[in-house]
Design a protein around this motif. Structure first.
Motif, mmCIF file in Angstrom:
data_model
loop_
_atom_site.group_PDB
_atom_site.id
_atom_site.type_symbol
_atom_site.label_atom_id
_atom_site.label_comp_id
_atom_site.label_asym_id
_atom_site.label_seq_id
_atom_site.Cartn_x
_atom_site.Cartn_y
_atom_site.Cartn_z
ATOM 1 N N GLU A 136 0.966 -1.257 -0.114
ATOM 2 C CA GLU A 136 0.043 0.000 0.102
ATOM 3 C C GLU A 136 0.641 1.214 -0.079
ATOM 4 N N HIS A 137 2.143 1.306 0.825
ATOM 5 C CA HIS A 137 2.811 2.353 0.811
ATOM 6 C C HIS A 137 3.439 2.632 -0.686
ATOM 7 N N GLU A 138 3.793 1.603 -1.362
ATOM 8 C CA GLU A 138 4.236 1.898 -2.677
ATOM 9 C C GLU A 138 3.012 2.417 -3.653
ATOM 10 N N VAL A 139 1.876 1.584 -3.535
ATOM 11 C CA VAL A 139 0.618 2.087 -4.383
ATOM 12 C C VAL A 139 0.420 3.624 -3.937
ATOM 13 N N LEU A 140 0.424 4.164 -2.738
ATOM 14 C CA LEU A 140 0.146 5.489 -2.578
ATOM 15 C C LEU A 140 1.262 6.560 -3.077
ATOM 16 N N ASP A 141 2.466 6.112 -2.838
ATOM 17 C CA ASP A 141 3.590 6.557 -3.221
ATOM 18 C C ASP A 141 3.327 7.234 -4.798
ATOM 19 N N ILE A 142 3.031 6.150 -5.565
ATOM 20 C CA ILE A 142 2.791 6.135 -6.930
ATOM 21 C C ILE A 142 1.671 7.259 -7.404
ATOM 22 N N ILE A 143 0.586 6.850 -6.585
ATOM 23 C CA ILE A 143 -0.604 7.618 -6.906
ATOM 24 C C ILE A 143 -0.614 9.135 -6.530
ATOM 25 N N ASP A 187 -13.920 10.748 -8.558
ATOM 26 C CA ASP A 187 -13.888 11.283 -7.131
ATOM 27 C C ASP A 187 -13.527 9.686 -6.181
ATOM 28 N N THR A 188 -13.527 8.520 -6.791
ATOM 29 C CA THR A 188 -13.007 7.507 -6.014
ATOM 30 C C THR A 188 -11.968 6.573 -6.984
ATOM 31 N N LEU A 189 -10.645 6.443 -6.477
ATOM 32 C CA LEU A 189 -10.002 5.696 -7.252
ATOM 33 C C LEU A 189 -9.718 4.329 -6.527
ATOM 34 N N LYS A 190 -9.844 3.398 -7.442
ATOM 35 C CA LYS A 190 -9.879 1.870 -7.110
ATOM 36 C C LYS A 190 -8.737 1.243 -7.599
ATOM 37 N N THR A 208 -1.865 -5.246 -12.437
ATOM 38 C CA THR A 208 -2.157 -4.163 -11.409
ATOM 39 C C THR A 208 -3.097 -3.223 -12.401
ATOM 40 N N PHE A 209 -3.880 -2.424 -11.543
ATOM 41 C CA PHE A 209 -5.013 -1.644 -12.271
ATOM 42 C C PHE A 209 -5.631 -0.653 -11.502
ATOM 43 N N ILE A 210 -5.670 0.550 -11.817
ATOM 44 C CA ILE A 210 -6.327 1.897 -11.220
ATOM 45 C C ILE A 210 -7.559 2.362 -12.332
ATOM 46 N N ASN A 211 -8.466 2.617 -11.719
ATOM 47 C CA ASN A 211 -9.528 3.007 -12.483
ATOM 48 C C ASN A 211 -9.612 4.206 -13.022
ATOM 49 N N ASN A 250 -3.562 4.880 -15.424
ATOM 50 C CA ASN A 250 -3.434 3.535 -15.363
ATOM 51 C C ASN A 250 -1.937 3.025 -15.975
ATOM 52 N N LYS A 251 -1.361 3.401 -17.260
ATOM 53 C CA LYS A 251 -0.512 3.129 -17.876
ATOM 54 C C LYS A 251 0.867 3.179 -17.123
ATOM 55 N N LYS A 252 0.958 4.524 -16.487
ATOM 56 C CA LYS A 252 2.017 4.821 -15.674
ATOM 57 C C LYS A 252 2.102 4.065 -14.239
ATOM 58 N N PHE A 253 0.650 4.284 -13.812
ATOM 59 C CA PHE A 253 0.619 3.621 -12.703
ATOM 60 C C PHE A 253 1.014 1.786 -12.599
#
Length: 271
Positions: free
Chosen positions: A53-60, A72-75, A95-98, A103-106
Motif C-alpha cells: 500500500e505504501h508503494e501504491v500511495l507513493d505512485i498515486i 472522485d474514487t480511485l480503485k 495491477t489496475f487503477i480505474n 493507469n499506464k504509468k501507474f
C-alpha cells in the motif's frame, strides 16, 4: 453460411474478481509470503499489505499532483503469485487503477516495485498443483484534492494466498491451473467452432465485427447471465445462442469451495 465460409477468431479470458471471501477454506492455513521487511512483524500478512500500500500511495500521489483529478474514487487492484524459486513472478503481476489517464504509468511503476520485493520465505507452502494467487485492493476518495483511504469490506481483507481453480468441461480432469485453463480454452474453442453459423442476413448485408461476450459459470456449473456487445444485434444473437448451448460444467472453486466465476470471450465475425 457455416464456419468454413468465414473467419472466426476466438480469444478466451478468465476474469478475476476484485476481492474474494476467504472464510471456511478447505486449504487453510493459507500460504503466507514473508518479505525481508516483515520478517519480525507479528502479522506478516498485514505487514506485506501495508508495504505494498505504501508503494501504491507513493505512485498515486506523484501522478495525482500532475493533473486535475476527475474521478472522485480511485480503485486499485493487484494480483500476483510466486515462481518456482518462491519469489514474486514478474511475468504474472497484474495491477489496475480505474483512471485511464493514470493507469499506464501507474501499472508500469507498481509492477516494477512489486517485482523487486524480496521474499525471505513462504509459510504454509502449497504444492505446485495448487499455486495460490495474492489479491490486494486499496480504494481512495479524492475529495478536496486529497487522498483518503476507503475501508474495504471485511471479506476483502488480505489474509494470504488464495487458490483458484477454473471451471472444467464435463469429464475434463484437473491437472494444474495452467493446464486446466489451456484445456478449457481449447474445448471452448471447439464448442464455439462446432456450433458457429454466420447469420445469412449478416452475410447478405456484409455485417461483420467483434462481439464481446460476458457470462457466469455458477456454483452448480450452469452457464448464465449472458451479455453481449457488438456491431449488430444479429451477430450478438448468434454469440448468445452459441454460449447458451454449452453443457453443464464442473464449477470453478476458490480454496476448495464452489465459486461463481465470470468469463469474457470476444468473437470476431469476419467475412
Amino acid at each position: 453460411m457455416t464456419k468454413k465460409a468465414s473467419t472466426l477468431l476466438i480469444i478466451f479470458i478468465f476474469i478475476s474478481m476484485n476481492c474474494f471471501s476467504q472464510d471456511d477454506s478447505t486449504y487453510l492455513p493459507q500460504e503466507e509470503i514473508v518479505i525481508d521487511d516483515c520478517a519480525n512483524a507479528l502479522n506478516k500478512n498485514d505487514c506485506l499489505s501495508l508495504k505494498i500500500e505504501h508503494e501504491v500511495l507513493d505512485i498515486i500521489e506523484s501522478l495525482f499532483k500532475k493533473r486535475n483529478q476527475e474521478i472522485d474514487t480511485l480503485k486499485t487492484s493487484i494480483t500476483f503469485n510466486l515462481n518456482d524459486l518462491n519469489q514474486i513472478n514478474d511475468e504474472r503481476i497484474y495491477t489496475f487503477i480505474n483512471d485511464k489517464k493514470l493507469n499506464k504509468k501507474f501499472t508500469k511503476e507498481l509492477n516494477k516495485r512489486i517485482a523487486e520485493l524480496h521474499v525471505l520465505r513462504v509459510d504454509n507452502k502449497k504444492p505446485i498443483t495448487y499455486r495460490p494467487k495474492y489479491f490486494l485492493n486499496y480504494d481512495y476518495s479524492t475529495s478536496n484534492n486529497q487522498l483518503n483511504k476507503i475501508p474495504l469490506d471485511s471479506n476483502c481483507t488480505f489474509k494470504g494466498g488464495i487458490i483458484e481453480e477454473t471451471p472444467l468441461f464435463p469429464n475434463q480432469p484437473r491437472v494444474d491451473d495452467l493446464t486446466d485453463r489451456r484445456t478449457f480454452n481449447s474445448l471452448m474453442q471447439q464448442h464455439i467452432g462446432s456450433h458457429f453459423m454466420y447469420p445469412k442476413e449478416a452475410v447478405a448485408k456484409n455485417i461483420s465485427g467483434r462481439v464481446s461476450i460476458m457470462f457466469y459459470v455458477d456454483k452448480e456449473g450452469n452457464v448464465g447471465n449472458i451479455k453481449t456487445r457488438g456491431p449488430a444485434p444479429i451477430l450478438e444473437d448468434e454469440a448468445r445462442r452459441i454460449i447458451s448451448l454449452l453443457p453443464k460444467l464442473q464449477p470453478g472453486r476458490q480454496n476448495g469451495a464452489p465459486k461463481k466465476i465470470p468469463y469474457s470471450i470476444p468473437i470476431n465475425f469476419k467475412l
